[in-house]
Enzyme design. Structure first.
Site, PDB file in Angstrom:
ATOM      1  N   ARG A  90       0.829  -1.207   0.000  1.00  0.00           N
ATOM      2  CA  ARG A  90       0.000   0.000   0.000  1.00  0.00           C
ATOM      3  C   ARG A  90       0.864   1.258   0.000  1.00  0.00           C
ATOM      4  NH1 ARG A  90      -0.594   4.689   2.730  1.00  0.00           N
ATOM      5  NH2 ARG A  90      -0.308   3.604   4.725  1.00  0.00           N
ATOM      6  N   ASP A  91       1.556   1.514   1.090  1.00  0.00           N
ATOM      7  CA  ASP A  91       2.365   2.727   1.206  1.00  0.00           C
ATOM      8  C   ASP A  91       3.509   2.715   0.203  1.00  0.00           C
ATOM      9  OD1 ASP A  91       3.203   5.152   2.211  1.00  0.00           O
ATOM     10  OD2 ASP A  91       4.255   4.297   3.917  1.00  0.00           O
ATOM     11  N   CYS A 133       6.185   9.397   0.439  1.00  0.00           N
ATOM     12  CA  CYS A 133       4.901  10.055   0.660  1.00  0.00           C
ATOM     13  C   CYS A 133       4.669  11.019  -0.493  1.00  0.00           C
ATOM     14  CB  CYS A 133       4.886  10.808   1.991  1.00  0.00           C
ATOM     15  SG  CYS A 133       3.334  11.694   2.250  1.00  0.00           S
ATOM     16  N   ASN A 187      10.470   4.023   3.010  1.00  0.00           N
ATOM     17  CA  ASN A 187      10.226   3.479   4.327  1.00  0.00           C
ATOM     18  C   ASN A 187      11.401   2.621   4.780  1.00  0.00           C
ATOM     19  OD1 ASN A 187       7.254   4.082   4.948  1.00  0.00           O
ATOM     20  ND2 ASN A 187       7.102   3.206   2.899  1.00  0.00           N
TER      21      ASN A 187
END
Length: 316
Positions: free
Chosen positions: A27-28, A256, A265
């Site tokens: 997802r991220d 982001c 991340n």
């Protein structure tokens, strides 16, 4: 990727016996890709992550396709993952921004959802088009309805350590918003170092501030970015404080889209290498996970940024 007996296990005092990795790569990680990954590839990615032993894999996001086109296929993807959730007790949380997103997620049988708030006003305005307090008001019915439906709710809080527009974020400011999120009824709180500026002392101070405000360490997870190479040291500081949930992204995917200074991340492989060496159980097979990230990097057409992936997959 043969078993060399490395890293050697040397336990350290003051650490938890077990850590739950909240895998965010699907997802991220993928939401920050410039290209749109085919739905079938996403589903295979989640399957492989589950086969590597990850028990919590954030699957997708039910946001408007205009804002995150990379995840516009949530309705197609989530039903393809049913077999994963049924085998091995794998949790597949999804992100929902509002009640409409919750409706979409519940209609497909989602049992774990997450809302996404900000500790700073500028990021709240840019990411949610609301003030911090307006965003909390938006989340209130989402959390209430999810809890009424027996759904587990995670509250993400961004910009907990620094904001690219506002600079350093005061600990009391973060604590106020974090406490408000938990008071809505969230089961779990994820502290986001969205631009990767945290340092270990700052991590310990924020966790202590949350404890003083009545937020138990057992409900807190940490989500570090490695912009300044601090993600692992910050994670270790959190573990020493008693945190047992750590967000990470296979292969170090993601950043982001609303904070351009945010790099990837914390890579799940880098985290597992450290925890394996410390004797902290994760249930993750590092070899299978590394192979998964190598495969995903091939799908994306570029090498993985994870140092551990590169080291373990290096060919002479």
């Amino acid at each position: 990727m043969t078993d060399t007996g490395l890293p050697m296990t040397v336990p350290a005092q003051g650490l938890p016996d077990r850590v739950r990795i909240h895998e965010v790569g699907a997802r991220d990680g993928l939401q920050n890709e410039k290209s749109v990954v085919p739905t079938e590839v996403k589903a295979e990615f989640v399957r492989r992550l589950a086969e590597a032993g990850l028990s919590t894999i954030e699957a997708t996001s039910f946001v408007h396709p205009k804002w995150v086109p990379q995840l516009a296929d949530a309705e197609q993807l989530f039903p393809m993952l049913g077999e994963i959730a049924d085998v091995g007790d794998v949790a597949l949380p999804v992100l929902v921004p509002n009640e409409r997103g919750l409706d979409r997620a519940l209609a497909l049988g989602a049992r774990r959802i997450a809302v996404f708030g900000s500790a700073t006003e500028t990021f709240a305005a840019r990411n949610l088009n609301r003030t911090v307090d307006e965003s909390l008001a938006m989340f209130a019915p989402v959390v209430a309805r999810a809890k009424d439906a027996g759904v587990h709710v995670r509250g993400y809080l961004s910009m907990c350590f620094g904001d690219p527009w506002e600079g350093a974020v005061p600990v009391p400011q973060v604590v106020r918003v974090a406490k408000a999120l938990m008071d809505l009824g969230c089961d779990e709180l994820s502290l986001g170092d969205t631009i990767g500026v945290a340092t270990p002392g700052h991590v310990r101070e924020l966790l202590s501030g949350l404890n003083d405000a009545g937020v138990a360490t057992g409900t807190v997870g940490v989500h570090f970015h490695d912009t300044y190479g601090q993600a692992l040291s910050n994670t270790l500081a959190a573990l020493q404080h008693g945190v047992t949930t750590v967000d990470a992204s296979a292969g170090g995917l993601g950043g982001c889209p609303y904070a351009k200074s945010a790099t990837g991340n914390l890579a799940t492989e880098d985290l597992v290498w450290m925890l394996d060496g410390l004797g902290v159980h994760t249930g993750v097979d590092l070899g299978v996970l590394t192979a998964t990230s190598v495969w995903m990097a091939e799908q994306l057409g570029r090498p993985s940024p994870s140092r551990t992936v590169r080291a373990l997959s290096h060919k002479e």
